[in-house]
Design a protein around this motif. Structure first.
Motif, PDB file in Angstrom:
ATOM      1  N   ARG A 215     107.903  33.606  10.380  1.00  0.00           N
ATOM      2  CA  ARG A 215     109.232  33.563  10.993  1.00  0.00           C
ATOM      3  C   ARG A 215     109.707  34.989  11.270  1.00  0.00           C
ATOM      4  O   ARG A 215     109.700  35.843  10.398  1.00  0.00           O
ATOM      5  CB  ARG A 215     110.224  32.873  10.066  1.00  0.00           C
ATOM      6  CG  ARG A 215     110.161  31.360  10.105  1.00  0.00           C
ATOM      7  CD  ARG A 215     110.807  30.801  11.382  1.00  0.00           C
ATOM      8  NE  ARG A 215     110.892  29.356  11.322  1.00  0.00           N
ATOM      9  CZ  ARG A 215     110.005  28.511  11.857  1.00  0.00           C
ATOM     10  NH1 ARG A 215     108.943  29.000  12.484  1.00  0.00           N
ATOM     11  NH2 ARG A 215     110.160  27.213  11.761  1.00  0.00           N
ATOM     12  N   HIS A 216     110.146  35.246  12.513  1.00  0.00           N
ATOM     13  CA  HIS A 216     110.625  36.575  12.889  1.00  0.00           C
ATOM     14  C   HIS A 216     112.026  36.846  12.372  1.00  0.00           C
ATOM     15  O   HIS A 216     112.416  38.003  12.162  1.00  0.00           O
ATOM     16  CB  HIS A 216     110.603  36.736  14.416  1.00  0.00           C
ATOM     17  CG  HIS A 216     109.225  36.716  14.987  1.00  0.00           C
ATOM     18  ND1 HIS A 216     108.949  36.495  16.319  1.00  0.00           N
ATOM     19  CD2 HIS A 216     108.011  36.885  14.389  1.00  0.00           C
ATOM     20  CE1 HIS A 216     107.646  36.532  16.529  1.00  0.00           C
ATOM     21  NE2 HIS A 216     107.059  36.764  15.369  1.00  0.00           N
ATOM     22  N   GLU A 217     112.806  35.773  12.168  1.00  0.00           N
ATOM     23  CA  GLU A 217     114.173  35.923  11.686  1.00  0.00           C
ATOM     24  C   GLU A 217     114.304  35.248  10.327  1.00  0.00           C
ATOM     25  O   GLU A 217     113.714  34.200  10.086  1.00  0.00           O
ATOM     26  CB  GLU A 217     115.164  35.295  12.671  1.00  0.00           C
ATOM     27  CG  GLU A 217     115.140  35.954  14.044  1.00  0.00           C
ATOM     28  CD  GLU A 217     116.088  35.273  15.013  1.00  0.00           C
ATOM     29  OE1 GLU A 217     116.594  34.190  14.677  1.00  0.00           O
ATOM     30  OE2 GLU A 217     116.316  35.822  16.099  1.00  0.00           O
ATOM     31  N   HIS A 218     115.101  35.867   9.468  1.00  0.00           N
ATOM     32  CA  HIS A 218     115.259  35.332   8.116  1.00  0.00           C
ATOM     33  C   HIS A 218     116.614  35.753   7.568  1.00  0.00           C
ATOM     34  O   HIS A 218     116.916  36.947   7.519  1.00  0.00           O
ATOM     35  CB  HIS A 218     114.142  35.848   7.205  1.00  0.00           C
ATOM     36  CG  HIS A 218     113.918  35.032   5.980  1.00  0.00           C
ATOM     37  ND1 HIS A 218     114.914  34.736   5.075  1.00  0.00           N
ATOM     38  CD2 HIS A 218     112.800  34.436   5.489  1.00  0.00           C
ATOM     39  CE1 HIS A 218     114.423  34.014   4.105  1.00  0.00           C
ATOM     40  NE2 HIS A 218     113.145  33.812   4.318  1.00  0.00           N
ATOM     41  N   PRO A 219     117.459  34.802   7.155  1.00  0.00           N
ATOM     42  CA  PRO A 219     118.811  35.136   6.701  1.00  0.00           C
ATOM     43  C   PRO A 219     118.924  35.594   5.254  1.00  0.00           C
ATOM     44  O   PRO A 219     119.993  36.002   4.820  1.00  0.00           O
ATOM     45  CB  PRO A 219     119.557  33.813   6.887  1.00  0.00           C
ATOM     46  CG  PRO A 219     118.516  32.783   6.593  1.00  0.00           C
ATOM     47  CD  PRO A 219     117.241  33.342   7.173  1.00  0.00           C
ATOM     48  N   CYS A 220     117.814  35.537   4.485  1.00  0.00           N
ATOM     49  CA  CYS A 220     117.925  35.870   3.056  1.00  0.00           C
ATOM     50  C   CYS A 220     116.638  36.500   2.544  1.00  0.00           C
ATOM     51  O   CYS A 220     115.719  35.798   2.138  1.00  0.00           O
ATOM     52  CB  CYS A 220     118.255  34.624   2.241  1.00  0.00           C
ATOM     53  SG  CYS A 220     118.526  34.978   0.483  1.00  0.00           S
ATOM     54  N   ARG A 260     124.437  30.568   3.842  1.00  0.00           N
ATOM     55  CA  ARG A 260     123.112  31.173   3.981  1.00  0.00           C
ATOM     56  C   ARG A 260     122.020  30.118   3.776  1.00  0.00           C
ATOM     57  O   ARG A 260     121.009  30.110   4.490  1.00  0.00           O
ATOM     58  CB  ARG A 260     122.980  32.297   2.950  1.00  0.00           C
ATOM     59  CG  ARG A 260     121.771  33.184   3.144  1.00  0.00           C
ATOM     60  CD  ARG A 260     121.827  34.346   2.165  1.00  0.00           C
ATOM     61  NE  ARG A 260     122.948  35.234   2.454  1.00  0.00           N
ATOM     62  CZ  ARG A 260     123.338  36.224   1.658  1.00  0.00           C
ATOM     63  NH1 ARG A 260     122.702  36.430   0.513  1.00  0.00           N
ATOM     64  NH2 ARG A 260     124.352  36.999   1.980  1.00  0.00           N
ATOM     65  N   ILE A 263     121.411  28.007   6.861  1.00  0.00           N
ATOM     66  CA  ILE A 263     120.593  28.673   7.876  1.00  0.00           C
ATOM     67  C   ILE A 263     119.123  28.653   7.460  1.00  0.00           C
ATOM     68  O   ILE A 263     118.233  28.429   8.289  1.00  0.00           O
ATOM     69  CB  ILE A 263     121.075  30.124   8.080  1.00  0.00           C
ATOM     70  CG1 ILE A 263     122.524  30.134   8.574  1.00  0.00           C
ATOM     71  CG2 ILE A 263     120.175  30.852   9.079  1.00  0.00           C
ATOM     72  CD1 ILE A 263     123.136  31.517   8.655  1.00  0.00           C
ATOM     73  N   GLN A 267     115.919  27.069   9.612  1.00  0.00           N
ATOM     74  CA  GLN A 267     114.805  27.877  10.088  1.00  0.00           C
ATOM     75  C   GLN A 267     113.471  27.488   9.447  1.00  0.00           C
ATOM     76  O   GLN A 267     112.415  27.859   9.954  1.00  0.00           O
ATOM     77  CB  GLN A 267     115.090  29.355   9.828  1.00  0.00           C
ATOM     78  CG  GLN A 267     116.252  29.901  10.670  1.00  0.00           C
ATOM     79  CD  GLN A 267     116.451  31.391  10.483  1.00  0.00           C
ATOM     80  OE1 GLN A 267     115.947  31.973   9.532  1.00  0.00           O
ATOM     81  NE2 GLN A 267     117.192  31.992  11.388  1.00  0.00           N
TER      82      GLN A 267
END
Length: 285
Positions: A215-220, A260, A263, A267
């Motif tokens: 995953r290119h984006e990660h909230p934590c 968080r 999200i 994802q």
């Protein structure tokens, strides 16, 4: 030895250690006479082999419904069900049995109506097999003595009775893909743990998801954490870093972590994709 003060187990505090040890020995004897392995017996009564092992050793309280099923399955003729009144009484008086610093959270977890967890480094204790848990504690540094290891394994397994309650709590677990790929203990221990994750992930009250490593984006990217809602109370959060626990009750802090977590769930792979990935990981040499 550590200087951790050990709370009494429910069996010790109520003087029922002998009862549960005797029941465990009887179940083991009857099971072996029937020619069943712990896994085969567990499948027929709805428990994993690690839970059956703990029960037969007297370190896990056998629930009444299990004794009823076992009595019939093993042709015990009422030998096991005769102890049901004593077992129910002991369960009604049982107290939480965990290190003192963990007791507040363990008490809330035991009465949770919902529990959400995000794991980054290893399988959550609530989902661990007995052998995986023992491997985790055995590898601690500085090393723990054998008595402390066995005590902590027993206490960790006792928490898993959360899944046997009715009605069951609503559970959501999200774990990093790296958790599935890290063979804690050994390949055999790892495979057993993956099979347990599959069993738990297929429960009707459980949503188990995996966060792909790519995953290119990660909230934590900070740490693991748990959100739980005790019956009749507001949601709280729990996190632990390097052995330092923190129980969070501040509404704003809990709100931030809950947002968080939402999200993270969005994802991650969905539950069906996640179970497929676990099965694929289990099949890999």
């Amino acid at each position: 030895m550590t200087d951790e003060r050990r709370p009494e187990t429910p069996a010790e505090s109520e003087g029922t250690t002998g009862l549960f040890t005797a029941l465990g020995k009887m179940v083991k004897l009857l099971r072996e006479r029937k020619g069943l392995t712990q896994r085969e017996f567990g499948e027929r009564v709805g428990y994993g082999p690690d839970a059956i092992s703990a029960m037969e050793r007297g370190v896990r309280v056998p629930r009444p419904e299990l004794l009823e099923k076992a009595d019939e399955l093993l042709n015990a003729g009422g030998l096991l069900t005769a102890a049901l009144p004593e077992v129910r009484e002991a369960m009604s008086r049982a107290r939480t049995r965990h290190p003192e610093w963990y007791r507040s959270y363990a008490g809330l977890e035991a009465e949770a109506v919902s529990l959400y967890d995000y794991s980054t480094m290893g399988v959550l204790g609530l989902l661990q097999t007995e052998t995986y848990a023992r491997a985790v504690f055995t590898q601690r540094h500085p090393p723990l003595d054998e008595e402390t290891i066995e005590r902590r394994v027993t206490d960790r397994l006792s928490r898993q009775q959360l899944f046997e309650r009715w009605p069951p709590p609503e559970c959501s677990f999200v774990m990093e893909q790296a958790v599935l790929e890290r063979p804690i203990g050994s390949d055999e221990v790892h495979a057993e743990q993956l099979r347990r994750l599959l069993r738990i992930g297929r429960l009707r009250n459980v949503q188990l998801q995996v966060m792909p490593t790519k995953r290119h984006e990660h909230p934590c990217l900070d740490n693991s954490f748990t959100l739980l809602t005790p019956k009749g109370r507001e949601q709280v959060a729990y996190l632990e870093s390097q052995g330092y626990p923190r129980l969070i009750t501040d509404r704003e802090e809990v709100r931030i972590l809950a947002g968080r977590y939402g999200i993270i769930r969005a994802q991650a792979l969905n539950p069906h994709e996640s179970l497929d990935l676990i099965e694929k990981t289990l099949e890999e040499p």
